[in-house]
Design an enzyme around this catalytic site. Sequence first.
Site, PDB file in Angstrom:
ATOM      1  N   HIS A  30      -9.427  -4.425  11.344  1.00  0.00           N
ATOM      2  CA  HIS A  30     -10.132  -4.340  10.057  1.00  0.00           C
ATOM      3  C   HIS A  30     -11.456  -3.597  10.164  1.00  0.00           C
ATOM      4  O   HIS A  30     -12.310  -3.745   9.304  1.00  0.00           O
ATOM      5  CB  HIS A  30     -10.383  -5.737   9.486  1.00  0.00           C
ATOM      6  CG  HIS A  30      -9.153  -6.417   8.987  1.00  0.00           C
ATOM      7  ND1 HIS A  30      -8.201  -6.940   9.821  1.00  0.00           N
ATOM      8  CD2 HIS A  30      -8.704  -6.635   7.726  1.00  0.00           C
ATOM      9  CE1 HIS A  30      -7.228  -7.482   9.103  1.00  0.00           C
ATOM     10  NE2 HIS A  30      -7.498  -7.295   7.833  1.00  0.00           N
ATOM     11  N   GLU A  34       0.813  -1.229   0.000  1.00  0.00           N
ATOM     12  CA  GLU A  34       0.000   0.000   0.000  1.00  0.00           C
ATOM     13  C   GLU A  34       0.843   1.274   0.000  1.00  0.00           C
ATOM     14  O   GLU A  34       0.540   2.217  -0.722  1.00  0.00           O
ATOM     15  CB  GLU A  34      -0.936   0.020   1.219  1.00  0.00           C
ATOM     16  CG  GLU A  34      -2.139  -0.899   1.101  1.00  0.00           C
ATOM     17  CD  GLU A  34      -1.830  -2.328   1.487  1.00  0.00           C
ATOM     18  OE1 GLU A  34      -0.697  -2.591   1.954  1.00  0.00           O
ATOM     19  OE2 GLU A  34      -2.711  -3.192   1.315  1.00  0.00           O
TER      20      GLU A  34
END
Lengths: 463, 353
Positions: free
Chosen positions: A266, A197
């Site tokens: 998450h 990322e």
Amino acid sequence: MAIDILMPALSPTMEQGKLAKWLKKEGDKVKPGDVLAEIETDKATMEVEAVDEGVLAKILVGDGTDNVAVNTPIAVLAGEGEDLASAVASAKMPDLVAPPAAAPAPVSAPAPATVPAAPAAPAAVYDAGLEVPAGTEMVNMTVREALRDAMAEEMRRDGDVFVMGEEVAEYQGAYKVTQGLLQEFGARRVIDTPITEHGFAGVGVGAAFTGLRPIVEFMTFNFAMQAIDQIINSAAKTLYMSGGQLGAPIVFRGPNGAAARVAAQHSQDYAAWYSAIPGLKVVVPYSAADAKGLLKSAIRDPNPVIFLENEILYGHSFPVPVMDDFTLPIGKARVHRQGKDVTIVSFGIGMTYAIKAAEALEKEGIDVEIIDLRTIRPMDTDTVVASVMKTGRCVTVEEGYPQSGVGAEIAARIMEKAFDYLDAPVIRVTGKDVPMPYAANLEKLALPNVDEVVQAVKAVTYR
Amino acid sequence: MAVAARKAGRAGSSAAGKSTPNKTLARKAAPNTPQFDKAQDLAAYHEMLLIRRFEEKSGQMYGMGLIGGFCHLYIGQEAVVVGMQMATKEGDQLITGYRDHGHMLASGMDAKGVMAELTGRRGGLSKGKGGSMHMFSKEKHFYGGHGIVGAQVSLGTGIAFANRYRNNGNVCLTYFGDGAANQGQVYESFNMAELWKLPVVYVIENNRYAMGTAVNRASAQTDFSKRGVSFNIPGEQVDGMDVRAVYAAGQRAMEHARSGKGPYILEMQTYRYRGHSMSDPAKYRTKDEVTRMREEHDPIEQVRRRLLESWKLSEDELKVIDGKVREIVNEAAEFATHDPEPDPSELYTDILL
């Protein structure tokens, strides 16, 4: 002892799916690990494996059945040497098909809000009711489809637009949002990245510096924390630091916030985080129409835009206008429902609580106005303030944390701009101030719920 | 002047030192250092001297309180950016970290604009809003000036991605130091650059100290040309104090990247004479070490000697060049001292388009 084989859940948010195909037939012997059937959701196709040994005695749900609810018995497995007929007789038949996804609330309130003639009222409140011309045909589609269509339309329109991210191309999107884009636009413009990322966010920003218009998909925004330096220090600040010479026309998009049962790392809502940064725009759509119109605008915007989606909303259907080029302005809230007693301000999945609460409160005679912010930065303070001047009361609803949250910002702005109109303190309904727990009951407690919104409204209306 | 340097570089390209780089093993630069013709030596001398004098003036102005914040001087490393710029062609981009004044001057950005940015004035290249570490020039293809160590490596890879997307034949020169070479995103970028065969040359300016930490105290692998080995990126070590060696290596690397073979790593072995920034007394190294580098390896002195000995220039002729450079720098300092600060209304401009 006969065993029921149940419709499995393929993902934390799956509620139903299609039983695409049986690979075993009645009377076949099966052992653990054998693939029994294929099932499909709008996100993926998966195989159902046998866990136990035995004989497939009876198939209860046939090939091609849609909308099979999770945990519905789909077949009966007879144990070794067991009489098939009695095994089948002992199995309970399923209540076959789950109801289709709950019908959503209407896209937009029809008439513009009439603001009472208060001296300090904002001059012109944006009228979201005029976004779609009267008589426009509407078609139902999911948020997922709306996002995909928005990207496809913009990619057709401008060759400088491309999509990059993990699994966006050959896998068709981890959440199937980029489905079909590789087939239409090819590997040059739909680019699978390594799981990296920080690196690919920087690559996207560098490409944007040269004038390309990247759409960078994060599989979820939780992973964008790896990339947040490039988003903030490179994408958001360069225009200013270059004295206006060099900006980054880039969209960072992906699911944000809690999904279901995926625990603390998450399940975080980043709306407030990114909204704190000058140089960014932050969009959080709720409906499919807003998702489409705002994503198209985000892609055309010359600035970096954080586009926060929600996994749970991906499968929700809403009417979307059938128009050649449907765009919506970034920075404008939408009055979702008009009311006179209290204003609820929310955005994204927070709207689902707000809408249900308003329906419940209506039965108790409380007339709720709901404002869907749609954009968190720049925030449409005028629309919020105009509504609060009318109702005198406000409740904010979001899944994010309470401290320094979006609700805290709204409360501060209302205090600054409409203090004298308030008949009660603003109350925030938020996610709880804890890392998201895994246990189902704790997770439920950590998220806001409809009853909390109802109670907050009653508190500010002194009921 | 920077344009002149590039033209000279193109016109007199040297065939020496053009060997095929080893794909898997990094190697030392070719022992037979290529020669410059007179025009190249003159251009390199002028460019390097401009950076040297500009940086000396910056240090002086910092001491006078005219420049604030962080100020990282490029003194000692001049041959790296000047040699590399000579190996570029129009359209190639460059991007670097915070030690960026030399890169801006070598890419032809106006010395007055750079200096006025250092002093935070409205005539600065970023209108006074960026400062020493944050300047850009679309016209000169200079993409900054980045203050976060290593961030420019992903960004430069992205610029190379755009070159590939547009198939425009340009290469992005991405500069970073031995310190940044240990950042994670550098390797994320290496991976994507080789995977997608992006036209990027990574120039690692190894000046031996990451702020105050010597290379061998921070790096498990101190041969930075090998940092791409696990990604199959070829690399070589280059004498970064010799502008001719830099130029020759630059040509090999640019050719590799431009021809679609993907990224290339050049480890420039160089040295900074000053501290990491103005506030660094550089006590982590001996005075002797600095003196030895200055006396034996100074990049400008090497060219000066060639101009006098090989090209038979007179001291007077060199003085004319020195004078011209001083004039540019003094004019920049004068402008940067007297240009007004930004208008207060600029506080709220350039945040969004």
